[in-house]
Design a protein around this motif. Structure first.
Motif, PDB file in Angstrom:
ATOM      1  N   TYR A   1     -19.938 -29.706 -36.151  1.00  0.00           N
ATOM      2  CA  TYR A   1     -21.076 -29.036 -36.770  1.00  0.00           C
ATOM      3  C   TYR A   1     -21.995 -28.566 -35.655  1.00  0.00           C
ATOM      4  CZ  TYR A   1     -19.463 -31.787 -40.733  1.00  0.00           C
ATOM      5  OH  TYR A   1     -18.697 -32.353 -41.724  1.00  0.00           O
ATOM      6  N   GLY A   2     -22.496 -27.330 -35.729  1.00  0.00           N
ATOM      7  CA  GLY A   2     -23.404 -26.897 -34.684  1.00  0.00           C
ATOM      8  C   GLY A   2     -23.726 -25.438 -34.705  1.00  0.00           C
ATOM      9  N   LEU A   3     -23.943 -24.891 -33.506  1.00  0.00           N
ATOM     10  CA  LEU A   3     -24.283 -23.491 -33.372  1.00  0.00           C
ATOM     11  C   LEU A   3     -23.548 -22.915 -32.169  1.00  0.00           C
ATOM     12  CD1 LEU A   3     -26.680 -22.970 -30.949  1.00  0.00           C
ATOM     13  CD2 LEU A   3     -27.820 -24.525 -32.500  1.00  0.00           C
ATOM     14  N   THR A   4     -23.473 -21.593 -32.156  1.00  0.00           N
ATOM     15  CA  THR A   4     -22.772 -20.916 -31.078  1.00  0.00           C
ATOM     16  C   THR A   4     -23.454 -19.596 -30.748  1.00  0.00           C
ATOM     17  OG1 THR A   4     -20.661 -20.017 -30.313  1.00  0.00           O
ATOM     18  CG2 THR A   4     -21.129 -19.819 -32.658  1.00  0.00           C
ATOM     19  N   THR A   5     -23.362 -19.223 -29.499  1.00  0.00           N
ATOM     20  CA  THR A   5     -23.828 -17.912 -29.060  1.00  0.00           C
ATOM     21  C   THR A   5     -22.651 -16.984 -28.799  1.00  0.00           C
ATOM     22  OG1 THR A   5     -23.848 -18.602 -26.737  1.00  0.00           O
ATOM     23  CG2 THR A   5     -25.887 -18.887 -27.996  1.00  0.00           C
TER      24      THR A   5
ATOM     25  N   GLY B   1     -21.139 -14.332 -43.594  1.00  0.00           N
ATOM     26  CA  GLY B   1     -20.371 -15.351 -42.934  1.00  0.00           C
ATOM     27  C   GLY B   1     -18.955 -14.898 -42.663  1.00  0.00           C
ATOM     28  N   GLU B   2     -18.248 -15.691 -41.939  1.00  0.00           N
ATOM     29  CA  GLU B   2     -16.883 -15.379 -41.535  1.00  0.00           C
ATOM     30  C   GLU B   2     -16.079 -16.673 -41.538  1.00  0.00           C
ATOM     31  OE1 GLU B   2     -14.724 -13.418 -37.616  1.00  0.00           O
ATOM     32  OE2 GLU B   2     -16.891 -13.539 -37.710  1.00  0.00           O
ATOM     33  N   THR B   3     -14.816 -16.595 -41.926  1.00  0.00           N
ATOM     34  CA  THR B   3     -13.975 -17.781 -41.939  1.00  0.00           C
ATOM     35  C   THR B   3     -12.612 -17.470 -41.331  1.00  0.00           C
ATOM     36  OG1 THR B   3     -13.021 -17.347 -44.113  1.00  0.00           O
ATOM     37  CG2 THR B   3     -15.046 -18.650 -44.068  1.00  0.00           C
ATOM     38  N   HIS B   4     -11.955 -18.510 -40.889  1.00  0.00           N
ATOM     39  CA  HIS B   4     -10.585 -18.431 -40.377  1.00  0.00           C
ATOM     40  C   HIS B   4      -9.846 -19.656 -40.903  1.00  0.00           C
ATOM     41  CE1 HIS B   4      -7.237 -17.770 -37.652  1.00  0.00           C
ATOM     42  NE2 HIS B   4      -7.347 -19.025 -37.267  1.00  0.00           N
TER      43      HIS B   4
ATOM     44  N   TRP C   1     -12.172 -22.576 -39.061  1.00  0.00           N
ATOM     45  CA  TRP C   1     -13.603 -22.551 -38.799  1.00  0.00           C
ATOM     46  C   TRP C   1     -14.305 -21.630 -39.793  1.00  0.00           C
ATOM     47  CZ3 TRP C   1     -14.685 -17.548 -37.946  1.00  0.00           C
ATOM     48  CH2 TRP C   1     -13.764 -16.758 -37.260  1.00  0.00           C
ATOM     49  N   ALA C   2     -15.594 -21.858 -39.919  1.00  0.00           N
ATOM     50  CA  ALA C   2     -16.439 -20.996 -40.738  1.00  0.00           C
ATOM     51  C   ALA C   2     -17.747 -20.794 -39.993  1.00  0.00           C
ATOM     52  CB  ALA C   2     -16.709 -21.620 -42.103  1.00  0.00           C
ATOM     53  N   VAL C   3     -18.300 -19.599 -40.092  1.00  0.00           N
ATOM     54  CA  VAL C   3     -19.534 -19.253 -39.398  1.00  0.00           C
ATOM     55  C   VAL C   3     -20.486 -18.614 -40.393  1.00  0.00           C
ATOM     56  CG1 VAL C   3     -20.542 -17.758 -37.627  1.00  0.00           C
ATOM     57  CG2 VAL C   3     -18.359 -18.874 -37.202  1.00  0.00           C
ATOM     58  N   VAL C   4     -21.740 -19.006 -40.310  1.00  0.00           N
ATOM     59  CA  VAL C   4     -22.804 -18.364 -41.068  1.00  0.00           C
ATOM     60  C   VAL C   4     -23.656 -17.619 -40.056  1.00  0.00           C
ATOM     61  CG1 VAL C   4     -24.831 -18.733 -42.509  1.00  0.00           C
ATOM     62  CG2 VAL C   4     -22.820 -20.195 -42.788  1.00  0.00           C
ATOM     63  N   ASP C   5     -23.790 -16.316 -40.235  1.00  0.00           N
ATOM     64  CA  ASP C   5     -24.610 -15.521 -39.324  1.00  0.00           C
ATOM     65  C   ASP C   5     -26.076 -15.721 -39.656  1.00  0.00           C
ATOM     66  OD1 ASP C   5     -22.391 -14.396 -38.044  1.00  0.00           O
ATOM     67  OD2 ASP C   5     -22.211 -12.865 -39.580  1.00  0.00           O
TER      68      ASP C   5
END
Length: 105
Positions: free
Chosen positions: A54-58, A1-4, A23-27
């Motif tokens: 809450y959601g997803l991203t490309t 994952g990645e956070t900012h 933001w935070a992202v889970v790969d």
């Protein structure tokens, strides 16, 4: 994952905002999957002023929900936003308040 501007908790399952525009992202690769499911829970937010999406991203994340390739539910109105546009479609849930769970399937 990645956070900012967020802190990843030691268990690796929770993030905490430490500054605005965070933001935070889970790969998680979804290609080839027939079905995917995941869940988020709002532990803490400003009640009736929820700013979380809450959601997803490309696309790589940035500090705004109005990003090309993002599909999100905004907590304060529970509408779906696709690439930053409010499609005025309710997600089928009420507003996301602290303690709420958001399920994607």
């Amino acid at each position: 994952g990645e956070t900012h501007r967020m802190q990843l908790e030691p268990d690796g399952m929770q993030v905490k905002r430490v500054n605005e525009n965070a933001w935070a992202v889970v790969d998680c690769e979804l290609s080839g999957a027939d079905e995917a499911e995941w869940c988020f829970q709002s532990i803490e937010d400003l009640n009736n002023d929820e700013g979380t999406c809450y959601g997803l991203t490309t696309k790589p994340p940035q500090n705004s929900y109005d990003r090309d390739g993002w599909i999100v539910i905004r907590a304060y109105n529970a509408h779906f936003y696709v690439s930053g546009s409010d499609h005025n479609v309710r997600s089928g849930i009420q507003k996301v308040h602290p303690g709420s769970k958001v399920h994607f399937r």
